[in-house]
Motif scaffolding. Sequence first.
Motif, PDB file in Angstrom:
ATOM      1  N   UNK A  26      11.169   6.514  -4.126  1.00 33.46           N
ATOM      2  CA  UNK A  26      11.397   6.268  -5.553  1.00 33.46           C
ATOM      3  C   UNK A  26      10.838   4.903  -5.942  1.00 33.46           C
ATOM      4  N   UNK A  27      11.023   4.534  -7.209  1.00 35.56           N
ATOM      5  CA  UNK A  27      10.540   3.247  -7.703  1.00 35.56           C
ATOM      6  C   UNK A  27      11.242   2.073  -7.030  1.00 35.56           C
ATOM      7  N   UNK A  28      12.385   2.328  -6.384  1.00 37.80           N
ATOM      8  CA  UNK A  28      13.108   1.266  -5.689  1.00 37.80           C
ATOM      9  C   UNK A  28      12.387   0.849  -4.407  1.00 37.80           C
ATOM     10  N   UNK A  29      11.509   1.679  -3.892  1.00 40.50           N
ATOM     11  CA  UNK A  29      10.684   1.317  -2.736  1.00 40.50           C
ATOM     12  C   UNK A  29       9.619   0.323  -3.197  1.00 40.50           C
ATOM     13  N   UNK A  30       9.587  -0.862  -2.575  1.00 47.91           N
ATOM     14  CA  UNK A  30       8.737  -1.957  -3.055  1.00 47.91           C
ATOM     15  C   UNK A  30       7.892  -2.506  -1.910  1.00 47.91           C
ATOM     16  N   UNK A  31       6.615  -2.756  -2.209  1.00 47.21           N
ATOM     17  CA  UNK A  31       5.733  -3.527  -1.337  1.00 47.21           C
ATOM     18  C   UNK A  31       5.290  -4.750  -2.133  1.00 47.21           C
ATOM     19  N   UNK A  32       5.428  -5.940  -1.555  1.00 47.15           N
ATOM     20  CA  UNK A  32       5.131  -7.138  -2.327  1.00 47.15           C
ATOM     21  C   UNK A  32       4.444  -8.197  -1.467  1.00 47.15           C
ATOM     22  N   UNK A  33       3.328  -8.737  -1.993  1.00 49.15           N
ATOM     23  CA  UNK A  33       2.781  -9.962  -1.462  1.00 49.15           C
ATOM     24  C   UNK A  33       1.917  -9.853  -0.223  1.00 49.15           C
ATOM     25  N   UNK A  34       1.095  -8.808  -0.093  1.00 50.58           N
ATOM     26  CA  UNK A  34       0.207  -8.657   1.057  1.00 50.58           C
ATOM     27  C   UNK A  34      -1.257  -8.611   0.612  1.00 50.58           C
ATOM     28  N   UNK A  35      -2.147  -9.073   1.482  1.00 46.63           N
ATOM     29  CA  UNK A  35      -3.551  -8.704   1.387  1.00 46.63           C
ATOM     30  C   UNK A  35      -3.773  -7.516   2.304  1.00 46.63           C
TER      31      UNK A  35
END
Length: 371
Positions: free
Chosen positions: A102-111
Motif C-alpha cells: 500500500x501507500x504506507x510502504x515507503x522507500x526514501x533517500x537512495x541512489x
Amino acid sequence: MKIRDALLLSLMAGVLHAPATYARTFRVPTDAPTIQEALDAASARDTVIVGYGTFTGPGNWNLTFRGRDLYLTSAGGPEFTILDGTEGQPEGARGLYFSSESWVAVVEGFTIQNFNAHYEGSGILVAGTAQPTVLGCVFRGNTVANTTPQGPQGAAIQVRDTAKPLFESCYVGENGGWDHDGSIVNVDDTAVLRMTDCFIAHNLGHDACIVRVGRHARAELLRCAVLGNIPCGIHAESTLQMEACLLVGNGSPHGGGARMKSGTARRCTFAQNWGYGGGLEVLADGDVTAERSIFHGNCGDLGSQILLRGALRLSCCAVADSGIWLGPGGSVEWTGPQVSEDPQFCRPGDCAEYQDDDDYSLRTDSPCRPQ
C-alpha cells in the motif's frame, strides 16, 4: 531560481520528509549484513535504515517488501547511500520490486544506479496492485536490454497492471544510451503513475520518448521538470495531466517536449524543445486542453511551437506568432486573453542547446504575469 538549485532543494525536501509511525528498527549492516535480510526480518510497519556506502551483490539487488508495508530509508540521503547494479547486469538484476504493497510502504533517500533488468523496470518495477511511496531517490545510469519501442520498457521506472505509485522529490537522470530503444519511465496497462516535484533530465534513448504512457494508462505530473532529454520528453497515448511543469530542451526529429493524446497542461512552460511540433504535438484523434501555459522558443518543422493532428483548446495561453501547424484532423480553439509576444524569461537558452543554468522564471515585466 535556477533549475539546478531547484533540483537540490527538491531532493533535500524529499529526504527530510516525515514518515508515518513505524514499530521496530533494523539497521544495515549492523543488524543484518544485507538489505534484503533486514527486510525479511521486518514485519509490517517496521523500519529498515541503511548506512552510508555503496551496496551491491546478492541481497542488495532485487529488493522486495514481499507485500508488507515497511519503511526503507537511508541514513544520509541519496548522495551517501547507493544501490549499485553493475555486477548484477549479467543476471538481469534490478533495484526494487513491488507487487501488492500500500501507500504506507515507503522507500526514501537512495541512489539506484547501473541496473539492467534485461526486460523492464531496471531501477524499480511497480506491478500488481502496489501503491508504494518513493521519496527523494535518484535513478541514474540504468538501462534495459532486449526491448523495442513497442515492447516492455522503463529503464529507470516501470509501472504496470493496476499499480498506482507516488514518486516525490526524485531525480531521474542520465539513464539509457544511444543503443537504448525503450523508454526511461514507462506506465502500461491500467496503471497510474503519480510524480510530484520530480526532475527527469539528461536521459538518452534511440527511438522511444523518455516518458511513455500506454494507451490505457494514466500519468499525473505536478511541479515536475522534464529537461534536456533525447529523443522527445513525453509520449502519452492516453491521459496525461500536468500542472506547473517545465518542459525544456527535449527533442529529436520525431518530437519535442510532449506528444499527447488526451489530458490537460495547466500552468506549464514549453520552451527550447525541438522537433516536429517543438513544444507540443497533439496526436491523431486527440483531445487536449492547455490552460495558462507558455509555448515559446521551441523550434522545428511542422509547427515550431505546436503541431496539431487532433483537437487543442488554448485557454489564456502564450503562444509565439505563427507557431501552430494544423495537420490532418487538427483544430484549435482559443478562449480567454492570449499573448503572442516574448514572455520575457529571465535567462532562456537557445533552442536545442539546453544548459542547466538556464532560467525560465518570468521577469517582472513579463506580459504573462498576472495583472
